[in-house]
Design a protein around this motif. Structure first.
Motif, PDB file in Angstrom:
ATOM      1  N   GLY A   1       0.790  -1.230   0.000  1.00 52.34           N
ATOM      2  CA  GLY A   1       0.000   0.000   0.000  1.00 52.34           C
ATOM      3  C   GLY A   1       0.817   1.272   0.000  1.00 52.34           C
ATOM      4  N   THR A   2       2.007   1.229  -0.595  1.00 52.54           N
ATOM      5  CA  THR A   2       2.873   2.411  -0.667  1.00 52.54           C
ATOM      6  C   THR A   2       2.614   3.175  -1.963  1.00 52.54           C
ATOM      7  N   SER A   3       2.287   4.430  -1.865  1.00 48.61           N
ATOM      8  CA  SER A   3       1.997   5.233  -3.056  1.00 48.61           C
ATOM      9  C   SER A   3       3.286   5.647  -3.760  1.00 48.61           C
ATOM     10  N   LYS A   4       3.156   6.070  -5.019  1.00 41.91           N
ATOM     11  CA  LYS A   4       4.315   6.550  -5.767  1.00 41.91           C
ATOM     12  C   LYS A   4       4.959   7.745  -5.059  1.00 41.91           C
ATOM     13  N   GLY A   5       4.120   8.644  -4.585  1.00 45.96           N
ATOM     14  CA  GLY A   5       4.629   9.832  -3.915  1.00 45.96           C
ATOM     15  C   GLY A   5       5.412   9.500  -2.656  1.00 45.96           C
ATOM     16  N   THR A   6       4.931   8.503  -1.904  1.00 46.19           N
ATOM     17  CA  THR A   6       5.623   8.089  -0.689  1.00 46.19           C
ATOM     18  C   THR A   6       6.967   7.457  -1.018  1.00 46.19           C
ATOM     19  N   PHE A   7       6.985   6.604  -2.052  1.00 51.26           N
ATOM     20  CA  PHE A   7       8.244   5.988  -2.471  1.00 51.26           C
ATOM     21  C   PHE A   7       9.243   7.059  -2.907  1.00 51.26           C
ATOM     22  N   ALA A   8       8.799   8.020  -3.718  1.00 55.42           N
ATOM     23  CA  ALA A   8       9.682   9.080  -4.196  1.00 55.42           C
ATOM     24  C   ALA A   8      10.239   9.898  -3.037  1.00 55.42           C
ATOM     25  N   ALA A   9       9.383  10.235  -2.079  1.00 55.77           N
ATOM     26  CA  ALA A   9       9.823  11.012  -0.920  1.00 55.77           C
ATOM     27  C   ALA A   9      10.810  10.218  -0.066  1.00 55.77           C
ATOM     28  N   LEU A  10      10.553   8.926   0.087  1.00 48.73           N
ATOM     29  CA  LEU A  10      11.437   8.057   0.864  1.00 48.73           C
ATOM     30  C   LEU A  10      12.827   8.005   0.242  1.00 48.73           C
ATOM     31  N   MET A  11      12.887   8.096  -1.094  1.00 47.18           N
ATOM     32  CA  MET A  11      14.156   8.074  -1.812  1.00 47.18           C
ATOM     33  C   MET A  11      14.772   9.462  -1.973  1.00 47.18           C
ATOM     34  N   GLY A  12      14.174  10.446  -1.322  1.00 50.12           N
ATOM     35  CA  GLY A  12      14.730  11.786  -1.363  1.00 50.12           C
ATOM     36  C   GLY A  12      14.401  12.581  -2.612  1.00 50.12           C
ATOM     37  N   ARG A  13      13.369  12.139  -3.359  1.00 52.08           N
ATOM     38  CA  ARG A  13      12.958  12.841  -4.576  1.00 52.08           C
ATOM     39  C   ARG A  13      11.449  13.089  -4.551  1.00 52.08           C
ATOM     40  N   PRO A  14      10.963  13.841  -3.569  1.00 58.00           N
ATOM     41  CA  PRO A  14       9.521  13.994  -3.372  1.00 58.00           C
ATOM     42  C   PRO A  14       8.779  14.662  -4.523  1.00 58.00           C
ATOM     43  N   THR A  15       9.494  15.416  -5.374  1.00 57.17           N
ATOM     44  CA  THR A  15       8.820  16.081  -6.490  1.00 57.17           C
ATOM     45  C   THR A  15       8.623  15.161  -7.689  1.00 57.17           C
ATOM     46  N   ASP A  16       9.273  13.999  -7.665  1.00 56.19           N
ATOM     47  CA  ASP A  16       9.187  13.077  -8.810  1.00 56.19           C
ATOM     48  C   ASP A  16       8.063  12.069  -8.597  1.00 56.19           C
ATOM     49  N   VAL A  17       6.835  12.558  -8.578  1.00 55.60           N
ATOM     50  CA  VAL A  17       5.696  11.676  -8.286  1.00 55.60           C
ATOM     51  C   VAL A  17       5.396  10.704  -9.424  1.00 55.60           C
TER      52      VAL A  17
END
Length: 251
Positions: free
Chosen positions: A166-182
């Motif tokens: 249940g991890t969203s794309k936005g959450t994954f991107a933010a977790l990897m330090g790229r929160p703007t890359d949704v």
């Protein structure tokens, strides 16, 4: 020198190697299985005592080439080499595309930073801070990883793997330090997964505190520390996030 692309060049390059080869590389690079290796002469290397794992089996390159050709035939080996070369080229193109997306994202961020700096009188402004949600997720991932830490039968620390559905794309991107890359344009996608290898543990778990990255096993009188890097995989179609890593004996 230019990379080999012709079938004959690929085969010659493959056959021209030398030295000793680990079991893992023998299977991967010579298209062999455990049963194929069973009767080949091997050398045991690297035993360092209890807690360090078993010695590593290594095979002679020439023996592996002979076994592979015997099993698949020269034409069969060539086809496998061509297929692997094609996969590697496709992967390289995807990596280049993702790198361009990261550079574009960095340029946009730098421009935004400069604008923000002027707005606050020249004081540096951090482009993006973790939200409370991401901070909590990092801490939860660390707890999950520590629960998975254990031992192999040999006494060596075992590899661990955790999953977060249940991890969203936005959450994954933010977790990897790229929160703007949704849209995940800056992440390489192989098959159904976006994979980030050799990602720093301290960055993923949001801590540089060594004690938080270690676990003491009272029964064994041993402390393990989570290894310095992990592999993070994300499958958008099922919203599945997984993290896998290793541990080392500490202290």
């Amino acid at each position: 020198a230019a990379a080999a692309t012709k079938p004959r060049d690929l085969l010659d390059e493959w056959m021209s190697g030398g030295g000793m080869v680990s079991t893992k590389e023998a299977k991967k690079d010579y298209f062999l299985t455990t049963d194929d290796l069973k009767y080949l002469e091997c050398t045991h290397l690297g035993y360092m005592g209890f807690g360090c794992g078993p010695p590593m089996k290594c095979y002679n390159h020439d023996d592996l080439v002979e076994k592979s050709i015997s099993k698949h035939g020269r034409n069969g080996v060539v086809k496998k080499l061509e297929a692997r070369h094609k996969r590697e080229m496709n992967k390289r193109l995807k990596e280049e595309k993702a790198e361009l997306a990261r550079k574009k994202m960095k340029t946009v961020t730098n421009i935004a930073d400069q604008t923000a700096d002027v707005a606050v009188g020249g004081n540096p402004v951090k482009a993006v801070d973790d939200t409370q949600e991401i901070k909590k997720l990092r801490a939860a991932l660390l707890r999950m990883a520590k629960k998975k830490m254990s031992f192999e039968m040999s006494g060596a620390p075992s590899r661990w793997r955790i999953e977060v559905p249940g991890t969203s794309k936005g959450t994954f991107a933010a977790l990897m330090g790229r929160p703007t890359d949704v849209n995940l344009d800056s992440f390489v996608k192989t098959g159904a997964y976006h994979t980030v290898e050799r990602y720093e543990v301290e960055t993923l778990f949001g801590t540089k505190n060594e004690s938080q990255l270690t676990k003491y096993f009272k029964r064994e009188w041993v402390t393990q520390k989570i290894g310095s890097s992990v592999t993070v995989r994300y499958k958008p179609s099922t919203m599945e996030l997984s993290v896998s890593g290793y541990a080392v004996i500490h202290g």
